[in-house]
Design an enzyme around this catalytic site. Structure first.
Site, mmCIF file in Angstrom:
data_model
loop_
_atom_site.group_PDB
_atom_site.id
_atom_site.type_symbol
_atom_site.label_atom_id
_atom_site.label_comp_id
_atom_site.label_asym_id
_atom_site.label_seq_id
_atom_site.Cartn_x
_atom_site.Cartn_y
_atom_site.Cartn_z
ATOM 1 C CG HIS A 187 -1.269 97.704 22.905
ATOM 2 N ND1 HIS A 187 -2.750 97.866 23.510
ATOM 3 C CD2 HIS A 187 -0.744 97.014 23.635
ATOM 4 C CE1 HIS A 187 -1.886 97.437 25.582
ATOM 5 N NE2 HIS A 187 -1.064 97.187 24.861
ATOM 6 C CE LYS A 189 -1.550 92.437 24.002
ATOM 7 N NZ LYS A 189 -1.171 94.254 24.287
ATOM 8 C CG HIS A 416 -1.080 92.733 30.687
ATOM 9 N ND1 HIS A 416 -1.076 92.215 29.183
ATOM 10 C CD2 HIS A 416 0.199 93.392 30.038
ATOM 11 C CE1 HIS A 416 -1.005 93.350 28.038
ATOM 12 N NE2 HIS A 416 0.356 93.776 28.838
ATOM 13 C CE LYS A 418 -3.966 96.760 28.813
ATOM 14 N NZ LYS A 418 -2.553 95.237 28.453
#
Length: 514
Positions: A187, A189, A416, A418
């Site tokens: 997950h 990025k 999107h 966090k």
């Protein structure tokens, strides 16, 4: 839209499985089992959105195609100035296509600006991500003038022709990263950019590499300064940052055990990271013991850093979590959310006030927030919380706050991004930008292994932590221009927060599958 992943609440060292019908599951961003019809719907919605599919890269033969890839055009050769003006935070949000006010905002950027010539003459790059849309990504490289330069892609979702991309583009190598746990996901990025003068740059992001994530969704990025190569005679320890960012980056990248990353590891060791003022926090799938420096990953790592580097905080300062997915926390809030998670994130509280946890505020879009977004209900494609989970934990509504970002022109751009932070009276004590959602899969969970208390991490995740101690040499970041002790930290949502009304409910992805 974000895909969902399930984790059994009774997860044990002898039982690692995914069951789409299990009532004790948690979702974060992906469902590994493609046989699940609900997950298939989520995947189709995620990769299609409201926009037409990008043309094949082989069709790009003139500038007439540029609008299919680049929705917001900004002047070139300006990004270095924009980055310099963002110091000491180097923290940006992505431009929102349907919100023109964000197009010229000093702290908003497009994907193309990451490759702006003013930042350096790109030599090669690494894209580490979850979902990668091949045509969109290559289109971005094409229009940036870098399509023929070496590119290494590490990705977490099998789709398209990425596994065979090197057959058409020998300068590109793509590798699917499968976590050791079936229910885990890759997950992270992150971008690594190498320049022809020997320098490099690191970017930590919350955005996947496909069109919708860079269109009308609120995303965040931290962009490092240009990191120069060290003199050949330098000792190995020279060039490390006060936050040990280089060491933590090497540890994280080494976990992949990919020969293709070896030249990058060598380059990083020979690069000066002294200018980096944030901590790198990661999750790597596995079981980890506590050491003299705490747990190495997940919320256990956060606990150690907060206890060591946060200014001492009064207990009336809430922990504020903002995410694009909520996990299955169980019927009892103390099981994980207000238990081990909040205990880790409240470290830094004054010792005489630790007996009682601070308040927890969770920012997550309500159904009405999504319905009024730029893309209507489809704007919730990145919010995979399911109704079956919420039915078991309606107590969660007590902690929920709406998505409001009028000040940054993003109330209609679903988040999107966090973020996690702690503040009070316009004083921000620390801030985290990360790929990790508010879930056990994102942050890990404590369990017993050989009679020892260990943390089990499921996903690959990466983020950065901002401490005033390292960034501004103060005890807190200012949140209001009336306090000039530091430059104002660019928070993304409006304060005061807007609590859910009794009639509000969190958006659930089920409405898009009916």
């Amino acid at each position: 839209m974000e895909k969902t992943d399930d984790i059994n609440e009774n997860f044990s060292k002898s039982s690692v499985h995914s069951d789409a019908t299990n009532n004790e599951q948690e979702e974060t961003d992906v469902q590994p089992s493609t046989s699940n019809s609900f997950s298939k719907t989520c995947i189709d919605l995620k990769t299609s959105g409201k926009n037409e599919k990008s043309p094949l890269i082989s069709e790009l033969d003139s500038e007439s195609n540029i609008d299919d890839y680049i929705k917001v055009m900004v002047p070139k050769e300006k990004m270095a100035e924009k980055l310099a003006a963002s110091r000491p935070y180097n923290y940006f949000l992505t431009c929102i296509t349907s919100s023109p006010a964000t197009h010229n905002e000093p702290l908003s950027i497009t994907f193309q600006e990451i490759f702006d010539p003013s930042l350096g003459d790109l030599e090669s790059s690494v894209q580490i991500n979850f979902v990668v849309e091949e045509n969109w990504l290559l289109g971005q490289y094409y229009f940036a003038g870098h399509i023929d330069k070496p590119l290494l892609i590490l990705y977490g979702w099998l789709s398209g022709t990425l596994p065979s991309i090197s057959e058409k583009h020998p300068q590109i190598s793509a590798h699917f990263i499968k976590p050791s746990y079936e229910i885990g996901i890759h997950h992270t990025k992150m971008m690594l950019l190498a320049y022809k003068d020997g320098s490099m740059r690191v970017v930590v992001s919350t955005a996947n590499l496909y069109e919708d994530d860079w269109h009308n969704r609120t995303q965040g990025l931290w962009i490092s300064e240009k990191l120069d190569p060290l003199p050949h005679s330098s000792e190995k320890k020279f060039g490390e940052s006060p936050t040990k960012f280089r060491n933590d980056l090497l540890i994280y990248l080494s976990c992949y055990k990919l020969p293709q990353l070896q030249p990058w590891l060598t380059r990083i060791r020979k690069t000066n990271f002294a200018s980096v003022n944030v901590f790198l926090v990661t999750s790597i799938p596995g079981i980890y013991n506590q050491t003299s420096t705490g747990y190495p990953h997940g919320h256990g790592r956060i606990a150690y850093l907060l206890a060591k580097h946060s200014a001492k905080i009064n207990n009336d300062s809430p922990v504020v979590a903002q995410a694009s997915s909520l996990g299955n926390f169980g019927r009892n809030k103390q099981d994980w959310l207000c238990g081990e998670f909040l205990k880790s994130f409240c470290q830094g509280t004054k010792i005489d006030q630790l007996e009682e946890n601070p308040e927890l505020f969770i920012i997550y879009p309500s159904h009405n927030n999504v319905e009024n977004s730029h893309d209507g209900l489809l704007g919730g494609g990145c919010l995979p919380y399911q109704n079956r989970v919420h039915k078991k934990q309606r107590w969660l509504n007590h902690f929920l706050y709406q998505w409001r970002a009028d000040r940054r022109h993003r109330s209609q751009a679903m988040p999107h991004i966090k973020t996690y932070c702690r503040w009070r009276d316009n004083k921000l004590f620390w801030f985290i930008l990360t790929s990790a959602n508010l879930s056990k899969s994102g942050w890990g969970f404590m369990t017993a292994e050989n009679k020892k208390r260990v943390i089990r991490n499921i996903n690959y995740e990466a983020g950065v932590v901002f401490f005033p101690k390292f960034v501004t040499k103060t005890h807190y970041f200012s949140m209001d221009e009336s306090d000039s002790s530091t430059l104002v930290f660019p928070l993304l949502y409006d304060i005061p927060l807007t609590k859910y009304t009794p009639e509000d409910n969190p958006f659930v992805i089920d409405v898009l599958s009916t």
